[in-house]
Design an enzyme around this catalytic site. Structure first.
Site, short mmCIF file in Angstrom:
data_model
loop_
_atom_site.label_atom_id
_atom_site.label_comp_id
_atom_site.label_asym_id
_atom_site.label_seq_id
_atom_site.Cartn_x
_atom_site.Cartn_y
_atom_site.Cartn_z
N CYS A 73 0.85 -1.20 0.00
CA CYS A 73 0.00 0.00 0.00
C CYS A 73 0.89 1.25 0.00
O CYS A 73 1.68 1.47 0.93
CB CYS A 73 -0.92 0.00 1.22
SG CYS A 73 -1.82 -1.56 1.42
N CYS A 76 1.14 3.66 3.06
CA CYS A 76 1.25 3.13 4.42
C CYS A 76 2.68 3.03 4.96
O CYS A 76 3.54 2.37 4.35
CB CYS A 76 0.57 1.77 4.49
SG CYS A 76 0.53 1.14 6.19
N CYS A 113 -10.43 0.29 18.94
CA CYS A 113 -10.17 -0.35 17.66
C CYS A 113 -8.74 -0.90 17.60
O CYS A 113 -7.78 -0.14 17.74
CB CYS A 113 -10.40 0.66 16.53
SG CYS A 113 -10.07 -0.05 14.91
N CYS A 144 -13.72 -2.93 17.95
CA CYS A 144 -13.52 -2.89 16.50
C CYS A 144 -12.14 -3.50 16.24
O CYS A 144 -11.25 -3.38 17.09
CB CYS A 144 -13.56 -1.44 16.01
SG CYS A 144 -13.25 -1.28 14.24
N1 SAM Z 1 -3.60 -3.99 7.56
C1 SAM Z 1 -4.99 -3.82 7.65
C2 SAM Z 1 -5.60 -3.33 6.35
O1 SAM Z 1 -4.92 -2.75 5.53
O2 SAM Z 1 -6.80 -3.53 6.18
C3 SAM Z 1 -5.41 -2.90 8.77
C4 SAM Z 1 -4.60 -1.68 9.11
S1 SAM Z 1 -4.44 -0.45 7.82
C5 SAM Z 1 -3.22 0.60 8.46
C6 SAM Z 1 -5.97 0.44 7.96
C7 SAM Z 1 -6.20 1.66 7.10
O3 SAM Z 1 -5.38 2.74 7.54
C8 SAM Z 1 -5.88 1.58 5.63
O4 SAM Z 1 -6.85 0.90 4.90
C9 SAM Z 1 -5.87 3.06 5.25
O5 SAM Z 1 -7.16 3.51 4.93
C10 SAM Z 1 -5.42 3.74 6.55
N2 SAM Z 1 -4.09 4.36 6.40
C11 SAM Z 1 -2.90 3.75 6.43
N3 SAM Z 1 -1.91 4.62 6.22
C12 SAM Z 1 -2.49 5.84 6.07
C13 SAM Z 1 -1.98 7.14 5.80
N4 SAM Z 1 -0.68 7.37 5.66
N5 SAM Z 1 -2.85 8.16 5.71
C14 SAM Z 1 -4.18 7.93 5.84
N6 SAM Z 1 -4.71 6.72 6.08
C15 SAM Z 1 -3.88 5.68 6.18
C1 DTB Z 2 -8.99 4.09 9.31
O1 DTB Z 2 -9.78 4.31 8.38
N1 DTB Z 2 -7.99 4.90 9.65
C2 DTB Z 2 -7.25 4.34 10.78
C3 DTB Z 2 -8.04 3.05 11.11
N2 DTB Z 2 -9.04 3.02 10.09
C4 DTB Z 2 -7.34 1.80 11.27
C5 DTB Z 2 -5.81 4.20 10.53
C6 DTB Z 2 -5.11 5.47 10.07
C7 DTB Z 2 -3.67 5.18 9.97
C8 DTB Z 2 -2.84 6.39 9.68
C9 DTB Z 2 -1.38 6.08 9.56
C10 DTB Z 2 -0.78 5.47 10.79
O2 DTB Z 2 -0.97 5.99 11.92
O3 DTB Z 2 -0.04 4.49 10.66
FE1 SF4 Z 3 -1.54 -2.07 3.61
FE2 SF4 Z 3 -0.51 -0.90 5.75
FE3 SF4 Z 3 -2.69 -2.46 6.06
FE4 SF4 Z 3 -0.32 -3.51 5.48
S1 SF4 Z 3 -0.85 -2.39 7.34
S2 SF4 Z 3 -2.25 -4.01 4.49
S3 SF4 Z 3 0.64 -2.01 4.15
S4 SF4 Z 3 -2.56 -0.54 4.93
#
Ligand code: SAM
Ligand code: DTB
Ligand code: SF4
Length: 333
Positions: A73, A76, A113, A144
């Site tokens: 991603c 991320c 969550c 959550c």
């Molecule tokens: N790994 C799982 C997944 O991807 O479904 C759960 C955790 S993941 C970090 C959850 C969400 O955090 C992602 O789908 C994305 O929408 C959000 N997210 C991650 N990095 C972000 C960023 N730099 N800015 C905004 N939202 C972010």
């Molecule tokens: C969502 O929509 N935003 C949250 C939660 N669901 C898991 C995560 C945001 C993550 C932002 C980047 C970070 O802190 O790593």
């Molecule tokens: Fe994608 Fe980050 Fe969730 Fe991994 S933790 S699946 S890299 S959003």
């Protein structure tokens, strides 16, 4: 505005089923293009029809397993493909999680969550998560989890543990998705959401704005969410947090008013959902956040951290809510 234009801004009746309204991307794009005051007025009307507009639902996040994720991603900091400065952290102990949940509850959060940097959990990992869900539930908080893709049996285990919400974001429009993530496809996400829905767990799904998507693609994300049948109970709208070491670190700045518009359009198209003002609040002024609440946001992440990045301090958020005459949903119970 002519009658014809007004009709165009309502969901198409021809495609309406008895349980959900269908929104075309063009209809949603037209909402985005409304004059700002007209858009906010319409969102306020919808909001007031369904909610106490001064009550805000507060969710606190905890990263129960951080970094080293096998997905790519582009936004991320936790992806192993990226080089953000995130320390890999194995799964937290049950007691650590429960302590964090208690602390969040004492500060006024109603929902806890638990997030993990996984593509999908293994059986052993699920066994630990199930214990966490049960323990957090036992202290009287809503639960959550966001753990990546889920197989049928894992959904079933979460249901048995009493999980209230599962967060799994669609993140972007299908047409833009491939530019941000290549290691799993859009249908994988829809399949996980469908399994969660069928198990009777409430669905939390939203996306990110500010990743370089076009207006049509932004409308496309909202259309995907709003046309789920039924649409999610909880819709987190994230503003991209640009983290050094990720491919999107240098994405163009999002105009804050376009973020407010996205909240308003989510409110209009998903009238009964909790629309959550999510990542990116640390970079937002109080005035922009106030506009988001006016546009129909009625939930936010509350706590000094999101998963690996910062969030406004709890004290600052309490001051903001006080200033606006708003109160946490949990305070009413
Ligand atoms: N790994 C799982 C997944 O991807 O479904 C759960 C955790 S993941 C970090 C959850 C969400 O955090 C992602 O789908 C994305 O929408 C959000 N997210 C991650 N990095 C972000 C960023 N730099 N800015 C905004 N939202 C972010
Ligand atoms: C969502 O929509 N935003 C949250 C939660 N669901 C898991 C995560 C945001 C993550 C932002 C980047 C970070 O802190 O790593
Ligand atoms: Fe994608 Fe980050 Fe969730 Fe991994 S933790 S699946 S890299 S959003």
């Amino acid at each position: 505005m002519t009658t014809q234009t007004v009709q165009f801004l309502r969901p198409s009746k021809s495609k309406q089923s008895s349980t959900t309204q269908r929104w075309s991307v063009a209809e949603i794009e037209a909402l985005f293009k409304l004059p700002f005051a007209d858009l906010l007025y319409r969102a306020q009307q919808v909001h007031r029809e369904h909610f106490d507009v001064n009550a805000v639902q507060l969710s606190t996040l905890l990263s129960i397993k951080s970094g080293g994720c096998t997905e790519d991603c582009g936004y991320c900091p936790q992806s192993a493909f990226n080089s953000a400065d995130v320390e890999n952290q194995e799964m937290l102990e049950l007691e650590t999680v429960v302590q964090a949940a208690r602390a969040a509850q004492q500060k006024g959060a109603g929902r806890f969550c638990m997030g993990a940097a996984w593509r999908e959990p293994s059986d052993a990992e699920m066994a630990s998560v199930v214990k966490m869900v049960e323990a957090v539930r036992d202290i009287g908080m809503e639960t959550c989890a966001t753990l990546g893709m889920l197989r049928e049996e894992h959904v079933e285990q979460l249901r048995e543990a009493g999980l209230d919400y599962y967060n799994h974001n669609l993140d972007s429009a299908p047409e833009f998705y491939g530019e941000v993530i290549t290691t799993r496809d859009y249908q994988d996400r829809l399949d996980t959401l469908e399994r969660v829905r069928r198990a009777g767990i409430s669905v939390c799904s939203g996306g990110i704005v500010g990743m370089g998507e076009s207006l049509t693609q932004r409308a496309g994300l909202i259309a995907q969410l709003a046309n789920l049948n039924p649409y999610p109970e909880s819709v987190p709208i994230n503003s991209l947090v640009k983290v050094e070491g990720t491919p999107l670190a240098d994405a163009a700045d999002l105009d804050p008013l376009d973020f407010v518009r996205t909240i308003a359009v989510a409110r209009i198209t998903m009238p009964k959902a909790r629309v959550r003002l999510s990542a990116g609040r640390q970079q937002m002024s109080d005035a922009v956040q106030a506009l988001c609440f006016l546009a129909g946001a009625n939930s936010m992440f509350y706590g000094d951290r999101l998963l690996t990045t910062g969030n406004p301090d709890v004290e600052r958020d309490r001051e903001l809510l006080d200033k606006l005459g708003m109160y946490p949903l949990a305070d009413k119970h």
